[in-house]
Design a protein around this motif. Sequence first.
Motif, PDB file in Angstrom:
ATOM      1  N   GLU A 256     -24.672 -53.747  -2.676  1.00 47.80           N
ATOM      2  CA  GLU A 256     -25.717 -52.742  -2.865  1.00 47.80           C
ATOM      3  C   GLU A 256     -26.883 -53.307  -3.670  1.00 47.80           C
ATOM      4  O   GLU A 256     -28.056 -53.126  -3.309  1.00 47.80           O
ATOM      5  CB  GLU A 256     -25.132 -51.515  -3.576  1.00 47.80           C
ATOM      6  CG  GLU A 256     -26.140 -50.394  -3.786  1.00 47.80           C
ATOM      7  CD  GLU A 256     -25.538 -49.181  -4.477  1.00 47.80           C
ATOM      8  OE1 GLU A 256     -26.300 -48.264  -4.801  1.00 47.80           O
ATOM      9  OE2 GLU A 256     -24.310 -49.172  -4.682  1.00 47.80           O
TER      10      GLU A 256
ATOM     11  N   HIS B 280     -28.823 -55.900  -1.650  1.00 45.05           N
ATOM     12  CA  HIS B 280     -29.646 -55.249  -0.626  1.00 45.05           C
ATOM     13  C   HIS B 280     -30.936 -54.711  -1.245  1.00 45.05           C
ATOM     14  O   HIS B 280     -32.031 -54.824  -0.641  1.00 45.05           O
ATOM     15  CB  HIS B 280     -28.870 -54.116   0.032  1.00 45.05           C
ATOM     16  CG  HIS B 280     -29.673 -53.339   1.039  1.00 45.05           C
ATOM     17  ND1 HIS B 280     -30.015 -53.859   2.274  1.00 45.05           N
ATOM     18  CD2 HIS B 280     -30.211 -52.085   0.980  1.00 45.05           C
ATOM     19  CE1 HIS B 280     -30.729 -52.964   2.935  1.00 45.05           C
ATOM     20  NE2 HIS B 280     -30.863 -51.877   2.177  1.00 45.05           N
ATOM     21  N   GLN B 281     -30.837 -54.142  -2.445  1.00 48.76           N
ATOM     22  CA  GLN B 281     -32.017 -53.599  -3.104  1.00 48.76           C
ATOM     23  C   GLN B 281     -32.990 -54.697  -3.524  1.00 48.76           C
ATOM     24  O   GLN B 281     -34.205 -54.507  -3.502  1.00 48.76           O
ATOM     25  CB  GLN B 281     -31.598 -52.772  -4.322  1.00 48.76           C
ATOM     26  CG  GLN B 281     -30.864 -51.485  -3.967  1.00 48.76           C
ATOM     27  CD  GLN B 281     -30.398 -50.730  -5.204  1.00 48.76           C
ATOM     28  OE1 GLN B 281     -30.426 -51.255  -6.311  1.00 48.76           O
ATOM     29  NE2 GLN B 281     -29.956 -49.491  -5.003  1.00 48.76           N
TER      30      GLN B 281
END
Length: 227
Positions: A10, A13-14
Amino acid sequence: LMDHFDKNYELEHQIQGTNKEPLLDDIRSLIDSAQYTFIRQREMKGLGHAILTGKELVGDNPFAVVLADDLCINEEQGVLAQMAALHRQFRCSIVAVEEVPESETHKYGVIAGEHLSDDLIRITDMVEKPEQGTAPSNLAIIGRYILTPDIFDILENTKPGKGGEIQITDALLEQAKKGCVIAYKFKGKRFDCGSVEGYIEATNYCYENVYLKGSKAEIDKDSTEKL
């Protein structure tokens, strides 16, 4: 702790496509630098017991013990790297020590022994958290150890000591009597991050001397160095 040494999809991805993406290189390098295996200490029976739980993972090898509440920094060579070099020379257990005020000795395991040099002491006595005024010296053990695997057999036969816990100091004293354990007055700066004051001091020091100055200080990154 297990998640800390794993990928965070996560987060990655950010960050992907932003100016912070290059920061992932250091994280990925750390994750890929070693294999990580975990075992739980299911009961709070002391540091000696915690070390003993790792017996099946360590096997017949010398190994390092790093206590996270002690942060050690040195500009030239990490504390564990210094100790690993000593272990290669002496082939025995090595414990890191530093001088503390006599009023603080009751907080630590304290050693005494025969000086081999200015910074090396062959241990002859070791007391866990001695009563004030009874410490054999002002040399306190801090959270860096390199231990030989015979310590496991000693720990298995070590009875609970101070606080009803299995103390690594009791086992190390027994090891010292049977062979040799060396205390090392390491080169570097140590912060007690187990206290609020020490944690703040460490944070300020790292911000001012490592982050702002772009220092290449060795912050115990040598902990994975092969002994």
